[in-house]
Design an enzyme around this catalytic site. Structure first.
Site, short mmCIF file in Angstrom:
data_model
loop_
_atom_site.label_atom_id
_atom_site.label_comp_id
_atom_site.label_asym_id
_atom_site.label_seq_id
_atom_site.Cartn_x
_atom_site.Cartn_y
_atom_site.Cartn_z
N HIS A 100 0.86 -1.19 0.00
CA HIS A 100 0.00 0.00 0.00
C HIS A 100 0.90 1.24 0.00
O HIS A 100 1.71 1.44 0.90
CB HIS A 100 -0.87 -0.05 1.26
CG HIS A 100 -1.84 1.06 1.43
ND1 HIS A 100 -3.12 1.03 0.92
CD2 HIS A 100 -1.74 2.24 2.09
CE1 HIS A 100 -3.76 2.13 1.25
NE2 HIS A 100 -2.94 2.90 1.96
N ASP A 128 -8.15 1.31 6.64
CA ASP A 128 -6.81 1.91 6.64
C ASP A 128 -6.71 2.90 7.79
O ASP A 128 -7.45 3.89 7.83
CB ASP A 128 -6.59 2.60 5.29
CG ASP A 128 -5.21 3.22 5.15
OD1 ASP A 128 -4.34 2.96 6.01
OD2 ASP A 128 -5.00 3.95 4.16
N GLY A 182 -3.43 11.19 6.43
CA GLY A 182 -2.31 12.12 6.51
C GLY A 182 -1.07 11.54 7.18
O GLY A 182 0.03 11.82 6.76
N PHE A 183 -1.29 10.73 8.22
CA PHE A 183 -0.14 10.24 8.98
C PHE A 183 -0.35 8.81 9.45
O PHE A 183 -1.50 8.39 9.66
CB PHE A 183 0.08 11.13 10.22
CG PHE A 183 0.30 12.57 9.86
CD1 PHE A 183 1.56 13.03 9.49
CD2 PHE A 183 -0.77 13.47 9.84
CE1 PHE A 183 1.75 14.35 9.11
CE2 PHE A 183 -0.58 14.79 9.46
CZ PHE A 183 0.68 15.24 9.09
N GLY A 184 0.76 8.10 9.62
CA GLY A 184 0.70 6.76 10.20
C GLY A 184 0.67 6.87 11.71
O GLY A 184 0.85 7.95 12.28
N GLY A 185 0.43 5.74 12.37
CA GLY A 185 0.56 5.68 13.82
C GLY A 185 -0.56 6.32 14.62
O GLY A 185 -0.41 6.53 15.82
N GLY A 215 -4.69 2.65 11.91
CA GLY A 215 -4.80 2.03 13.24
C GLY A 215 -5.16 0.56 13.22
O GLY A 215 -5.65 0.03 14.22
N MET A 234 -11.74 4.96 5.62
CA MET A 234 -10.61 5.40 6.45
C MET A 234 -11.00 5.27 7.92
O MET A 234 -12.07 5.72 8.33
CB MET A 234 -10.25 6.86 6.16
CG MET A 234 -9.61 7.12 4.81
SD MET A 234 -8.05 6.25 4.53
CE MET A 234 -7.01 6.85 5.87
N SER A 255 2.21 1.01 10.77
CA SER A 255 3.09 0.89 11.93
C SER A 255 3.03 -0.50 12.55
O SER A 255 4.05 -1.00 13.04
CB SER A 255 2.79 1.98 12.96
OG SER A 255 1.42 2.14 13.13
N HIS A 284 -2.82 4.54 -2.81
CA HIS A 284 -3.87 5.30 -2.12
C HIS A 284 -3.56 6.78 -2.31
O HIS A 284 -2.60 7.30 -1.74
CB HIS A 284 -3.86 4.91 -0.62
CG HIS A 284 -4.79 5.72 0.22
ND1 HIS A 284 -4.71 5.74 1.60
CD2 HIS A 284 -5.84 6.52 -0.09
CE1 HIS A 284 -5.65 6.52 2.10
NE2 HIS A 284 -6.34 7.03 1.08
N MET A 312 0.68 11.49 -1.05
CA MET A 312 0.13 12.68 -0.39
C MET A 312 0.73 13.93 -1.03
O MET A 312 1.94 13.97 -1.27
CB MET A 312 0.48 12.65 1.09
CG MET A 312 -0.02 11.41 1.81
SD MET A 312 0.35 11.51 3.57
CE MET A 312 -0.25 9.90 4.12
N MET A 327 -4.01 10.48 -1.77
CA MET A 327 -4.57 11.54 -0.92
C MET A 327 -4.14 12.86 -1.56
O MET A 327 -3.23 13.55 -1.07
CB MET A 327 -4.04 11.39 0.51
CG MET A 327 -4.75 10.24 1.24
SD MET A 327 -3.78 9.59 2.60
CE MET A 327 -2.74 8.46 1.69
N ASP A 350 1.08 5.25 0.00
CA ASP A 350 0.30 6.45 0.32
C ASP A 350 0.86 7.66 -0.41
O ASP A 350 1.94 8.15 -0.07
CB ASP A 350 0.33 6.69 1.84
CG ASP A 350 -0.49 5.65 2.58
OD1 ASP A 350 -1.69 5.56 2.32
OD2 ASP A 350 0.10 4.92 3.41
C1 DX5 Z 1 -2.82 7.37 6.57
C2 DX5 Z 1 -2.46 6.35 5.53
C3 DX5 Z 1 -2.24 4.98 6.03
C4 DX5 Z 1 -1.14 4.84 7.07
C5 DX5 Z 1 -1.62 3.82 8.05
O1 DX5 Z 1 -3.27 8.52 5.95
O2 DX5 Z 1 -3.47 6.28 4.55
O3 DX5 Z 1 -2.07 4.06 4.98
O4 DX5 Z 1 0.09 4.43 6.56
O5 DX5 Z 1 -0.71 3.74 9.08
P1 DX5 Z 1 -1.05 3.00 10.43
O6 DX5 Z 1 -1.32 1.57 10.10
O7 DX5 Z 1 0.19 3.21 11.24
O8 DX5 Z 1 -2.23 3.68 11.04
ZN ZN Z 2 -3.36 4.65 3.09
#
Ligand code: DX5
Ligand code: ZN
Length: 228
Positions: A38, A180, A147-150, A182, A142, A203, A71, A42, A73, A40
């Site tokens: 996957h 997608d 926007g961000f992981g974790g 958490g 979603m 993560s 994906h 952005m 964004m 991302d």
């Molecule tokens: C967030 C991304 C996700 C992100 C998920 O905007 O679309 O794909 O990488 O990361 P985790 O699994 O850490 O929430």
């Molecule tokens: Zn994503």
């Protein structure tokens, strides 16, 4: 072109957002047992973060042993998304909030041999999409603000997944539901039970001791709680 997913399977898609970008080749090798990678994309406008463009996606396609699930964004999906199908992504997902003519765009992406996903931010209702959901191969719900992981999983998205799955099954359609944000050992079972069948985990996989073990643990939990 490899199909990224079909609706009767369950799929684990590691997100490389939290991978080491300076060692991306090795980071891709770690997840070779997953179903797709996957990616991302952005643009720092649709979301407050900037990652990869189409040329990077093309390099990842070339390097990856598994299909690429892009994906997007990004703003102006109508104009920008086709470039990612041309870059070789097996699946291209754009946000409904960023597309002026989502059906026309989905048809164009399919003509370019990509599977097509449509994504919804957490506060975007799924109901207006249900009448036209057959135009897509996948619905991405979603489970965090993009926007961000974790970030932590939004439990409030579970009823939305359930309603979407019910409507898709009632219409006898073959549309996958991707979650997608958490997604981890703690949350994947509830997503699967609600009707999701494609699971993105960033993560959870890249912060694990062993990515391959984490992928199989997630896969087992998802299949033990499979909804359909
Ligand atoms: C967030 C991304 C996700 C992100 C998920 O905007 O679309 O794909 O990488 O990361 P985790 O699994 O850490 O929430
Ligand atoms: Zn994503």
């Amino acid at each position: 072109m490899n199909a990224a997913y079909s609706t009767d399977g369950q799929y684990i898609h590691p997100s490389i957002l939290n991978a080491d970008f300076l060692a991306l080749g090795a980071e891709l090798e770690k997840i070779g047992t997953a179903d797709s990678v996957h990616v991302d994309v952005m643009d720092n406008h649709f979301v407050p973060n900037l990652t990869f463009g189409a040329s990077m996606v093309e390099q990842i396609v070339r390097r990856s042993a598994i299909p690429v699930d892009a994906h997007l964004m990004i703003e102006d999906a109508d104009r920008e998304a086709p470039v990612f199908a041309e870059a070789g992504a097996s699946s291209v997902t754009f946000h409904l909030e960023a597309a002026a003519a989502p059906i026309r765009l989905a048809r164009e992406l399919r003509r370019k041999n990509a599977q097509v996903g449509v994504a919804l931010r957490p506060a975007t209702p799924v109901e207006p999409l249900l009448d036209v959901i057959g135009e897509f191969d996948m619905l991405l719900i979603m489970t965090v603000e993009p926007g961000f992981g974790g970030q932590s999983f939004l439990e409030t998205m579970l009823p939305k997944i359930r309603r979407a799955r019910r409507a898709i099954s009632a219409a006898n359609l073959e549309v996958s539901i991707q979650v997608d944000g958490g997604v981890s050992r703690e949350t994947i079972e509830r997503c699967a039970a609600a009707g999701a069948n494609v699971f993105v985990a960033g993560s959870a996989i890249y912060r694990a001791q062993n990515a391959a073990d984490e992928i199989s643990a997630l896969r087992e939990l998802a299949s033990a709680h499979r909804a359909h």
